[in-house]
Design an enzyme around this catalytic site. Structure first.
Site, PDB file in Angstrom:
ATOM      1  N   PRO A 282       0.805  -1.080  -0.021  1.00  0.00           N
ATOM      2  CA  PRO A 282      -0.052   0.091  -0.110  1.00  0.00           C
ATOM      3  C   PRO A 282       0.837   1.155  -0.269  1.00  0.00           C
ATOM      4  CG  PRO A 282       0.002  -0.824   2.181  1.00  0.00           C
ATOM      5  CD  PRO A 282       0.808  -1.874   1.287  1.00  0.00           C
ATOM      6  N   GLY A 283       0.441   2.225  -0.666  1.00  0.00           N
ATOM      7  CA  GLY A 283       1.098   3.569  -0.744  1.00  0.00           C
ATOM      8  C   GLY A 283      -0.027   4.491  -0.360  1.00  0.00           C
ATOM      9  N   ARG A 284      -0.936   4.845  -1.278  1.00  0.00           N
ATOM     10  CA  ARG A 284      -1.860   6.054  -0.842  1.00  0.00           C
ATOM     11  C   ARG A 284      -2.639   5.584   0.303  1.00  0.00           C
ATOM     12  NH1 ARG A 284      -4.375   8.402  -5.454  1.00  0.00           N
ATOM     13  NH2 ARG A 284      -3.564   6.722  -6.628  1.00  0.00           N
ATOM     14  N   ARG A 319      -1.804  16.045  -9.317  1.00  0.00           N
ATOM     15  CA  ARG A 319      -2.763  15.035  -9.607  1.00  0.00           C
ATOM     16  C   ARG A 319      -3.974  15.442 -10.214  1.00  0.00           C
ATOM     17  NH1 ARG A 319      -5.100  12.652  -6.387  1.00  0.00           N
ATOM     18  NH2 ARG A 319      -5.153  10.484  -7.305  1.00  0.00           N
ATOM     19  N   CYS A 350       2.129  29.082 -15.762  1.00  0.00           N
ATOM     20  CA  CYS A 350       1.721  29.697 -17.224  1.00  0.00           C
ATOM     21  C   CYS A 350       1.059  28.495 -18.118  1.00  0.00           C
ATOM     22  CB  CYS A 350       3.072  30.165 -17.930  1.00  0.00           C
ATOM     23  SG  CYS A 350       2.577  31.142 -19.445  1.00  0.00           S
TER      24      CYS A 350
HETATM   25  N1  LLP Z   1       2.887  -1.440  -5.991  1.00  0.00           N
HETATM   26  C1  LLP Z   1       3.252  -1.293  -7.072  1.00  0.00           C
HETATM   27  C2  LLP Z   1       3.882  -2.325  -8.022  1.00  0.00           C
HETATM   28  C3  LLP Z   1       2.864  -0.043  -7.834  1.00  0.00           C
HETATM   29  O1  LLP Z   1       2.784   0.164  -9.131  1.00  0.00           O
HETATM   30  C4  LLP Z   1       1.822   0.883  -7.188  1.00  0.00           C
HETATM   31  C5  LLP Z   1       1.584   2.080  -7.711  1.00  0.00           C
HETATM   32  C6  LLP Z   1       1.844   0.620  -5.617  1.00  0.00           C
HETATM   33  C7  LLP Z   1       2.320  -0.550  -5.075  1.00  0.00           C
HETATM   34  C8  LLP Z   1       1.206   1.464  -5.013  1.00  0.00           C
HETATM   35  O2  LLP Z   1      -0.273   1.925  -5.165  1.00  0.00           O
HETATM   36  P1  LLP Z   1      -1.116   2.615  -4.073  1.00  0.00           P
HETATM   37  O3  LLP Z   1      -1.493   1.793  -2.842  1.00  0.00           O
HETATM   38  O4  LLP Z   1      -0.472   3.805  -3.869  1.00  0.00           O
HETATM   39  O5  LLP Z   1      -2.469   2.734  -4.959  1.00  0.00           O
HETATM   40  N2  LLP Z   1       0.612   9.086  -9.345  1.00  0.00           N
HETATM   41  C9  LLP Z   1      -0.751   8.178  -9.174  1.00  0.00           C
HETATM   42  C10 LLP Z   1      -0.753   6.776  -8.735  1.00  0.00           C
HETATM   43  C11 LLP Z   1       0.263   5.966  -9.599  1.00  0.00           C
HETATM   44  C12 LLP Z   1       0.414   4.700  -8.940  1.00  0.00           C
HETATM   45  C13 LLP Z   1       1.439   3.749  -9.338  1.00  0.00           C
HETATM   46  N3  LLP Z   1       1.760   2.482  -8.722  1.00  0.00           N
HETATM   47  C14 LLP Z   1      -1.748   9.080  -8.531  1.00  0.00           C
HETATM   48  O6  LLP Z   1      -1.500  10.122  -8.156  1.00  0.00           O
HETATM   49  O7  LLP Z   1      -2.772   8.899  -8.623  1.00  0.00           O
END
Ligand code: LLP
Length: 426
Positions: A282-284, A319, A350
């Site tokens: 998890p990231g977000r 975003r 700009c």
């Molecule tokens: N694992 C892999 C292999 C990934 O490619 C990603 C995100 C994650 C984990 C984490 O995913 P999350 O839990 O954060 O959804 N910049 C975009 C999001 C790009 C996500 C790319 N991969 C945004 O701002 O919505």
């Protein structure tokens, strides 16, 4: 308190993050500014530990590469999903143990493979071709690469097309039907030790069912791998759990995700007679709601719409421009005031597309007001740029009643970093 965000409160007209007045923060550190709640970060990690007590959780460093955030994630027992040598570097500096790092990527160079092997971290191999390249590099170095295979599970996650990664047409992963054969090949390959399977279906997913579908497909593939006589020690289902950006769009919790995927995982493991370690990335959902982005209003312009032009644009928060994303906006110095007028919030860049929020009903705005963009902790600073000669902003960590700088704001000298004018032109 704003919806489920108990770390944000309105007190005497000001917005507070934990016990810190965000207007005081804007004055002390300047704007734009990213401010993160340590308590919320730790609570979000705990929610994952509670929901998945037996799984490993690897924080997706791309969501937030702040060293202090990573330090806290490491302290809380998270590993790291890294997608570049740069992310590997910061994760190791933050104290994430190498045993809990997975080096991902669909386009790794020989140098990437070498450095990852020398750092002693596992890699996720994205293609049959990469497997052969990696085997050669590992043999040259006299090392053994422990790997997972990135599977393309062909699952539609119902999210923005730019952040859906598990579709058949996406650039990521090995087509499902090739995986068992590739795995079998890897078992006999010098310098390679296959440990398991990996996938990631996309990001900001607000429904648990695509995860359940992905888990079923992963377990089908695990079955094929086992039938081919190979062992599976790890199943990594990536990240992607969405969060509630919009008050009208609630998100599942880690517990909801667990209720969907764990029964499938457990039942299918039992049937196959295997006991792999489950990994999540998890990231977000770990970091987005920990952080607000503060920006000051420079101009309130009455034109064909009301524009509130701020000191942050898509250089600071990309975003909305990239994915038409919604970030909820509050006026930090008019918290609790009634909403009176509709504004389109734009930045100083700009370009016409430099719109951070469209047609929001807000209290009446004036020059000098401070807007708080909520849920800015994931893919916020990490996607910021210096476009238009804009140095990147500061980041602070709020802990109880205090705020500490974790990254100072760049000054214009940052725009010159690494540059030189060839001598013949001086
Ligand atoms: N694992 C892999 C292999 C990934 O490619 C990603 C995100 C994650 C984990 C984490 O995913 P999350 O839990 O954060 O959804 N910049 C975009 C999001 C790009 C996500 C790319 N991969 C945004 O701002 O919505």
């Amino acid at each position: 308190m704003f919806g489920p965000k108990s770390h944000l409160t309105a007190r005497k007209g000001h917005l507070f993050l934990e016990d810190v007045d965000l207007i005081g923060l804007a004055e002390k550190f300047g704007t734009p500014l990213y401010a993160t709640s340590e308590a919320r970060l730790r609570a979000n990690i705990s929610a994952y530990h509670g929901a998945f007590p037996d799984a490993d959780k690897y924080f997706a460093v791309k969501a937030n590469g702040n060293l202090t955030v990573l330090r806290i994630a490491a302290q809380e027992g998270m590993g790291a999903d890294v997608f570049s040598l740069g992310e590997l570097y910061v994760a190791r500096l933050a104290g994430v143990p190498k045993e809990r790092i997975l080096y991902n990527g669909n386009s790794k160079s020989e140098a990437d493979h070498r450095m990852a092997l020398q750092a002693g971290v596992r890699m996720s191999v994205d293609s049959r071709e990469e497997l052969e390249y990696l085997s050669k590099t590992a043999r040259d170095l006299g090392r053994e690469a422990e790997i997972l295979f990135r599977v393309n599970p062909d699952v539609s996650p119902k999210t923005h097309p730019k952040i859906a990664t598990g579709l058949r047409t996406s650039k990521f992963g090995i087509p499902a039907e090739q995986v068992a054969g590739t795995y079998q090949r890897a078992v006999g390959l010098a310098g390679i030790k296959p440990l398991g399977l990996h996938c990631h279906i996309g990001s900001q997913i607000l429904d648990v069912s695509p995860f359940v579908e992905a888990m079923k497909k992963m377990m089908d593939i695990a079955g094929a791998v086992v039938a081919a006589g190979c062992e599976i020690g790890i199943i990594d289902i990536g990240g992607g759990l969405g969060i509630q950006y919009n008050p009208d769009a609630p998100a599942p919790t880690p517990a909801d995700l667990a209720a969907g995927v764990l029964p499938v995982f457990k039942e299918r493991c039992y049937e196959l007679g295997i006991a792999p370690k489950l990994i999540l990335e998890p990231g977000r959902s770990i970091v987005a709601d920990t952080t607000v982005m503060l920006t000051r209003v420079n101009v309130v312009k009455r034109a064909h719409v009301n524009f509130a032009a701020c000191d942050a644009g898509f250089n600071v928060l990309a975003r909305p421009m990239l994915y038409d994303s919604y970030h909820h906006v509050l006026v930090a110095n008019r918290a609790g005031s009634p909403a009176e007028e509709t504004y389109t919030v734009v930045g100083p860049i700009c370009e016409t597309g430099d719109v951070l929020a469209k047609e929001r009903l807000l209290p009446k705005l004036e020059r000098g007001d401070v807007l708080a963009f909520l849920d800015a902790g994931a893919y916020g600073f990490s996607m910021a740029s210096q476009y238009n000669g804009q140095p990147r902003p500061a980041e602070v960590l709020v802990f109880g009643g205090e705020a500490e700088l974790t990254r100072r704001a760049e000054d214009p000298s940052a725009l010159l970093a690494g540059q030189r004018i060839p001598a013949r032109l001086i």
